[in-house]
Design a protein around this motif. Structure first.
Motif: not given
Length: 605
Positions: A521-529
């Motif tokens: 499945t496509r990996i998505q990253w939440a915006d974070s430091p």
């Protein structure tokens, strides 16, 4: 690692003459080379990776007599050994751990004798379920409250009984895909058993994009074809003499999720056929290319098929070829590209990167039971082949083999792995049997490199006793290794000059309720430091960012991490990063600059 020019399509390979360019690997010995042997107390070596816990096999899933010690190769012309008067207590690999899946904080570990489930939500894995159901291969996948299990061996029985199904034809024999209801972990129930002609070596779940109530299974059988008297849909032979042969196809099984007990084969597509003539046996025919190449396998089966439903693509590792499939109609997969290389003995498994423009294919040279990582073994045999996908066409780029030399009593060859979700990089963790667990960076597909490893010494000092890591997967923040003979290992990546703390933290932030490694499945990253710092660390490491801009971006990340994000400052940094991306001539740096600019733009909004 050796990069070679002979990375071909099947059509080109058919006319190829001359010797392969394979050569012995020549890395300097490292800490893995001379580890002491032992089943439970073998020596250990690690680089940028730590063993967090190791859990021995549960009762009923280990017996020292079940360790598989293959006979050494017989000298040419020597007579076959006399069979023992008393048959062995166990068949080869009878109690071996195999593949894994994760769901709802539980890790399910397949075994040739059944499967086990562990609670891995905190601390050391805790055993919560054991199911004895012999038949190998034991590969698992999960969808909701359904668990699917591959069964290939003739000993398997419909009722999961421990007495082998004897004879050439047996009405009680089961070879195919079992389906269990695991809604109650204290009382799992087999609710369906889909019989197939060649059993099930591996299988892959494919959701129907148009009907949430339908799940498909791509089944790969690699064993011999069953007798027609046992399963009426099965006949054997080459297609020029038997057009209905069960060879040269996969099984597509349809599972109605509201009635999974009605699961059945709905298609056996000829995905190896010549696309112009329709000839069923249309891909590699096996054998050697030149005097020094591998003894390559014939393409009449797939070993593993990995699907990427969001991209409508599947990658098949299919004995003599790597193939690319269009699965936009999942019931009718269609081959759109194929790849051959004379140094790939047996195309075993496939892993996409997150953008599906690169695929790592593994070569299980020697079947996983031989010592294939010795100093004298070719660097391109039993290795990873990294391919790119360009205009829906596979193009081979390079090979990567475990760089740590292993001993003559350690079965070692490339095996199962998956992507480590670090933004901005293509990283893969994988098993190498008794070569241990290794992490490869293939961001540059022409220059893959190892960045971390964990390894043990051999089980026995003087001969191969088959063991080691069958599968090594990144699953919700940790690496889990299914150890064939020793149980279950849990590993953690450690920061180094090749992988920063922020990159690891960004990967650990990616969580999923269910993970079936062959259904990507496509990996998505939440915006974070951490995500922003990961991109910045990569740009600093590659010298892809100006020092002043790096300082400016770092200060903005520090403020964000401390709870005082400066939106105006973030907007300014984003603008500078976009300008730098436009000027960059290095593809990886350009992408990282653009991604980091996007993070700051969203922070500023």
């Amino acid at each position: 690692m050796i990069v070679r020019g002979i990375l071909l399509s099947s059509v080109a390979a058919l006319g190829l003459l001359g010797a392969s360019m394979a050569s012995a690997q020549t890395p300097a010995p490292d800490a893995r080379t001379t580890l002491s042997p032992g089943l439970r107390d073998a020596g250990q070596a690690a680089s940028n990776m730590t063993l967090v816990s190791s859990v021995a096999p549960p009762p009923g899933f280990f017996d020292p007599e079940a360790l598989f010690r293959p006979s050494p190769p017989r000298p040419e012309g020597a007579p076959a050994p006399t069979p023992p008067a008393t048959p062995p207590k166990y068949t080869p690999l009878a109690l071996s751990n195999s593949d894994m899946a994760m769901s709802n904080g539980r890790l399910f570990v397949g075994n040739f004798n059944g499967f086990n489930a562990y609670d891995v939500r905190e601390g050391e894995p805790k055993l919560v379920m054991s199911v004895v159901c012999p038949g190998g291969q034991g590969d698992l996948s999960i969808h909701g409250n359904l668990l699917f299990m591959s069964v290939e061996q003739n000993r398997g029985r419909l009722d999961c009984g421990t007495a082998a199904a004897e004879g050439d034809v047996n009405a009680d024999r089961f070879r195919g895909v079992r389906i269990f209801d695991i809604s109650n972990l204290n009382a799992p129930r087999q609710i369906a058993a889909v019989q197939t002609c060649r059993g099930s070596h591996t299988h892959t779940l494919v959701p129907d994009p148009r009907d949430r109530n339908v799940l498909y299974i791509y089944n790969s059988g690699t064993a011999g074809v069953r007798k027609t008297d046992e399963l009426s849909i099965c006949t054997d032979g080459e297609p020029d003499k038997n057009p209905e042969t069960a060879l040269y196809s996969i099984d597509v099984i349809k599972v109605p999720l509201d009635h999974p007990e009605q699961a059945a084969i709905v298609n056996r597509p000829r995905i190896f056929a010549d696309r112009e003539t329709g000839q069923v046996a249309g891909l590699w025919r096996g054998g050697r290319v030149g005097v020094a190449s591998q003894d390559t396998s014939q393409t009449n089966q797939c070993h593993d098929i990995t699907v990427y439903p969001e991209m409508n693509l599947a990658a098949g590792a299919c004995a003599g070829n790597g193939i690319l499939l269009d699965i936009s109609d999942p019931q009718n997969p269609a081959r759109i590209s194929d790849l051959f290389d004379p140094d790939m003995a047996y195309w075993h498994s496939a892993t996409f990167n997150n953008t599906a423009d690169r695929i790592v294919f593994t070569d299980e040279w020697g079947g996983g039971i031989g010592a294939r990582c010795r100093a004298e073994d070719p660097a391109t045999w039993g290795a990873n082949l990294i391919a790119t996908v360009e205009d829906r066409t596979l193009k081979g780029q390079s090979f990567h083999k475990l760089p740590g030399i292993q001993g003559a009593s350690e079965n070692c060859v490339a095996h199962n792995g998956n992507v480590v979700p670090v933004p901005g990089r293509d990283l893969m963790v994988q098993a190498w049997y008794q070569g241990g667990v290794s992490v490869m960076d293939f961001t540059d597909p022409k220059k893959p490199v190892e960045i971390a490893y964990f390894d043990r010494g051999p089980i026995e000092p003087d001969r191969v006793a088959v063991g080691g890591s069958w599968s090594a997967y990144w699953l919700n923040g940790r690496i889990y290794s299914s150890e064939i003979a020793r149980g279950l290992d849990v590993l953690k990546l450690e920061p180094s000059d090749q992988l920063s703390a922020a990159e690891i933290a960004a990967a650990e932030s990616v969580m999923a309720e269910t993970i079936n490694p062959q259904t990507q499945t496509r990996i998505q990253w939440a915006d974070s430091p951490d995500v922003a710092q990961a991109y910045l660390d990569q740009l600093t490491r590659s010298r892809g960012i100006d020092g002043a801009l790096a300082t400016q971006a770092g200060a903005a990340i520090t403020g964000w991490r401390g709870g005082s994000a400066d939106k105006a400052g973030a907007a300014t940094v984003a603008t500078s990063l976009k300008t730098a991306a436009g000027a960059s001539t290095v593809a990886a740096d350009k992408a990282r600059l653009s991604s980091l600019a996007g993070v700051f733009e969203r922070l500023a909004a």
